[in-house]
Design a protein around this motif. Structure first.
Motif, short mmCIF file in Angstrom:
data_model
loop_
_atom_site.label_atom_id
_atom_site.label_comp_id
_atom_site.label_asym_id
_atom_site.label_seq_id
_atom_site.Cartn_x
_atom_site.Cartn_y
_atom_site.Cartn_z
N LYS A 53 4.99 -3.89 6.58
CA LYS A 53 3.77 -3.07 6.88
C LYS A 53 3.22 -2.45 5.54
CE LYS A 53 3.68 -3.29 11.27
NZ LYS A 53 2.41 -3.56 12.14
N ARG A 59 3.29 11.39 12.61
CA ARG A 59 2.47 10.29 12.76
C ARG A 59 0.87 10.43 13.43
NH1 ARG A 59 5.77 8.61 17.33
NH2 ARG A 59 3.87 7.47 17.92
N GLU A 71 0.75 -1.29 -0.12
CA GLU A 71 0.19 -0.03 -0.09
C GLU A 71 0.88 1.29 -0.04
OE1 GLU A 71 -1.94 1.27 3.47
OE2 GLU A 71 -0.73 -0.30 4.85
N HIS A 73 4.85 -1.66 3.01
CA HIS A 73 5.87 -0.72 2.46
C HIS A 73 7.06 -1.65 1.75
CE1 HIS A 73 7.91 2.87 1.06
NE2 HIS A 73 8.89 2.28 1.82
N TYR A 113 -1.13 11.85 10.22
CA TYR A 113 -1.64 10.57 9.31
C TYR A 113 -2.02 9.48 10.10
CZ TYR A 113 1.93 13.15 6.58
OH TYR A 113 2.78 14.18 5.97
N GLY A 114 -2.23 9.47 11.36
CA GLY A 114 -2.57 8.19 12.16
C GLY A 114 -1.90 6.83 11.87
N ARG A 115 -0.69 7.09 11.52
CA ARG A 115 0.25 5.88 11.35
C ARG A 115 1.55 6.07 11.76
NH1 ARG A 115 -0.95 2.95 6.59
NH2 ARG A 115 0.82 1.64 7.41
N ASP A 116 2.23 4.74 12.20
CA ASP A 116 3.67 4.91 12.73
C ASP A 116 4.54 4.91 11.64
OD1 ASP A 116 2.79 5.28 15.48
OD2 ASP A 116 2.65 3.10 15.65
N ILE A 117 4.03 4.88 10.50
CA ILE A 117 5.18 5.09 9.28
C ILE A 117 4.49 6.07 8.20
CG2 ILE A 117 3.68 3.00 8.21
CD1 ILE A 117 6.34 1.97 7.11
N PHE A 118 5.55 6.71 7.85
CA PHE A 118 5.58 7.53 6.56
C PHE A 118 6.89 8.06 5.97
CE2 PHE A 118 7.22 11.62 8.20
CZ PHE A 118 7.29 11.35 9.61
N ILE A 130 2.10 4.11 1.63
CA ILE A 130 2.19 4.87 3.07
C ILE A 130 1.96 6.42 2.83
CG2 ILE A 130 3.49 3.00 4.20
CD1 ILE A 130 6.04 4.69 3.79
N PRO A 131 1.74 7.20 4.07
CA PRO A 131 1.53 8.57 3.85
C PRO A 131 2.75 9.24 3.42
CG PRO A 131 0.59 7.47 6.12
CD PRO A 131 1.26 6.72 5.18
#
Ligand code: HEM
Length: 417
Positions: A305, A29, A3, A307, A32-37, A5-6
């Motif tokens: 994740k 984080r 997918e 990515h 974007y509501g994510r622990d990866i960008f 990622i932000p």
């Protein structure tokens, strides 16, 4: 699955990183509501920022990441030094790491605790005669004396201020640009020359140094080919001992701030029920900002994740953010030493000094030493002196790296207890 990622858009977001410091990764984080960008840093290189326990696990997987070529040049020119252990990988790293770990025996940790206490006690007289004392600068000097004595490095009394300033500049410049960076560069050149000469003296038999000290062990350590390290490398690795011992001054100053901000803590430390002091020191290391994030490069392509991590990609592990991660810590922005009561040790969720295994990975070999030295400093502040805290600017920035209270913690009316 794969997918997108932000992405933090922009051709180079280094300026934003400098503007937001410790909070750059956390802010995104949250957004974007994510622990990866994904972002672009250090001259527009693609970089992936990650945080949280699973991120720590993957970051310390040696099959997936290498350190060589990951730390920015400006950091190697100040904080680490060139060709230091921080930039090594694989078996050569592991072999060098054993040298560092061999210095951290129970006996040697007891030695440094005793040294710290002795040097602090010696200071009380001169502090009593002064209106005000700036704790941070005092502790930087105390720890410079202690570090040199513990490591076997001779230091003349007249040299103390100069070397203390230089060792402080090495870690104070790690996240800096402009004059603060240059001060660090000059300090690095000067301290490396200083220590190189001392190593030459040891090897020529002109300086007595006790076995088990860093100076002795590093001067005579043989690499896997049975050869001594180049004296330049010994100097760099000796600085990897002296500099971070002095850097404990940052935690000690935040510890003093915690005592001031939470007056009840003082009594708890005095009673020290169930080794309260240990929990207090852990919470200081978790709560206050110090090391912001780590960098590594992808060793070989892998999927995580959703990515695609591509060989050579830069990856940043969010240290500050992981130590304040809401999935790991209940009310992360509350100072609460009791959160460590009965807590299971875990190599991946509490990472002020890195994560993973000490011997096989890059986790800080000085972590036990840091905890022991901090315990002595905190015990000293609550049980051996009394002082008042005059009005001052105790604000600490989450942007400047490393952070410190602006006033550097001023104390008055110091008395022996
Ligand atoms: C590595 C933090 C004190 C020696 C590290 C790392 C961090 C760290 C975050 C990187 C871990 C990684 O790359 O995965 C700190 C902090 C300290 C401190 C916040 C508090 C003052 C010390 C002390 C020593 C020390 C007291 C030595 C006496 C080192 C060395 C490394 C290291 C040699 C490199 C290890 C390697 O690459 O394998 N530290 N440290 N540090 N630290 Fe510390």
């Amino acid at each position: 699955y794969r997918e997108q990622i932000p992405i933090d858009r922009g051709i180079d977001n280094t300026a934003k990183l400098l503007l937001e410091g410790y909070t750059y990764i956390t802010n995104r984080r949250k957004r974007y509501g994510r622990d990866i960008f994904e972002t672009r840093l250090l001259g527009g290189q693609k970089a992936i920022c990650i945080a949280g326990e699973e991120a720590v696990k993957v970051f310390y997987d040696k099959e997936k990441f290498i350190r060589n070529g990951a730390a920015p040049k400006r950091v190697r020119q100040t904080l680490f030094g060139e060709n230091a252990i921080q930039t090594m990988d694989g078996d050569t790293h592991q072999y060098r790491k054993e040298l560092f770990m061999s210095l951290m025996t129970k006996e040697r940790l007891a030695d440094i605790s005793e040294l710290v206490f002795r040097h602090l006690e010696k200071k009380i007289n001169s502090w009593q005669g002064q209106n005000q004392v700036v704790f941070y600068y005092e502790i930087v000097r105390v720890l410079t004396s202690v570090a040199c004595e513990w490591a076997g490095v001779p230091l003349r009394h007249t040299e103390l201020r100069k070397r203390a300033n230089q060792l402080e500049a090495l870690f104070d410049s790690g996240g800096a640009i402009g004059p603060r960076h240059w001060k660090g560069r000059i300090a690095r050149n000067s301290t490396e020359i200083w220590l190189k000469k001392i190593v030459q003296q040891v090897r020529a038999g002109n300086l007595d140094v006790a076995p088990k000290t860093a100076l002795y062990e590093m001067s005579w350590y043989q690499d896997p080919n049975g050869e001594l390290l180049h004296e330049q490398i010994v100097a760099v690795e000796l600085l990897n001992i002296l500099r971070p011992i002095v850097a404990i001054a940052v935690y000690a100053t935040f510890g003093a701030l915690a005592l001031y901000e939470h007056p009840l803590e003082k009594e708890r430390l005095q009673t020290n029920q169930d080794h309260y002091i240990e929990r207090f020191v852990q919470e200081v290391r978790r709560y206050y900002p110090f090391f912001p994030f780590l960098t590594a490069r992808v060793r070989a392509d892998f999927l995580w994740k959703g990515h695609d991590f591509k060989k050579g990609n830069l990856v940043l592990l969010d240290i500050y953010g992981t130590n304040h991660h809401p999935e790991i810590w209940n009310q992360p922005n509350r100072f609460d030493p009791d959160r460590f009561l009965g807590r299971e040790d875990n190599f991946y969720d509490f990472i002020p000094q890195g994560g993973g295994d000490y011997y096989r990975g890059h986790r800080c070999p000085g972590e036990w030493l840091t905890i022991e030295v901090m315990k002595v400093c905190m015990d000293f502040l609550v049980n051996h002196v009394e002082y008042t805290v005059p009005k001052q600017d105790l604000y600490y920035s989450k942007i400047r790296i490393p952070s410190l209270p602006s006033s550097r913690f001023v104390m008055s009316n110091i008395k022996q207890r």
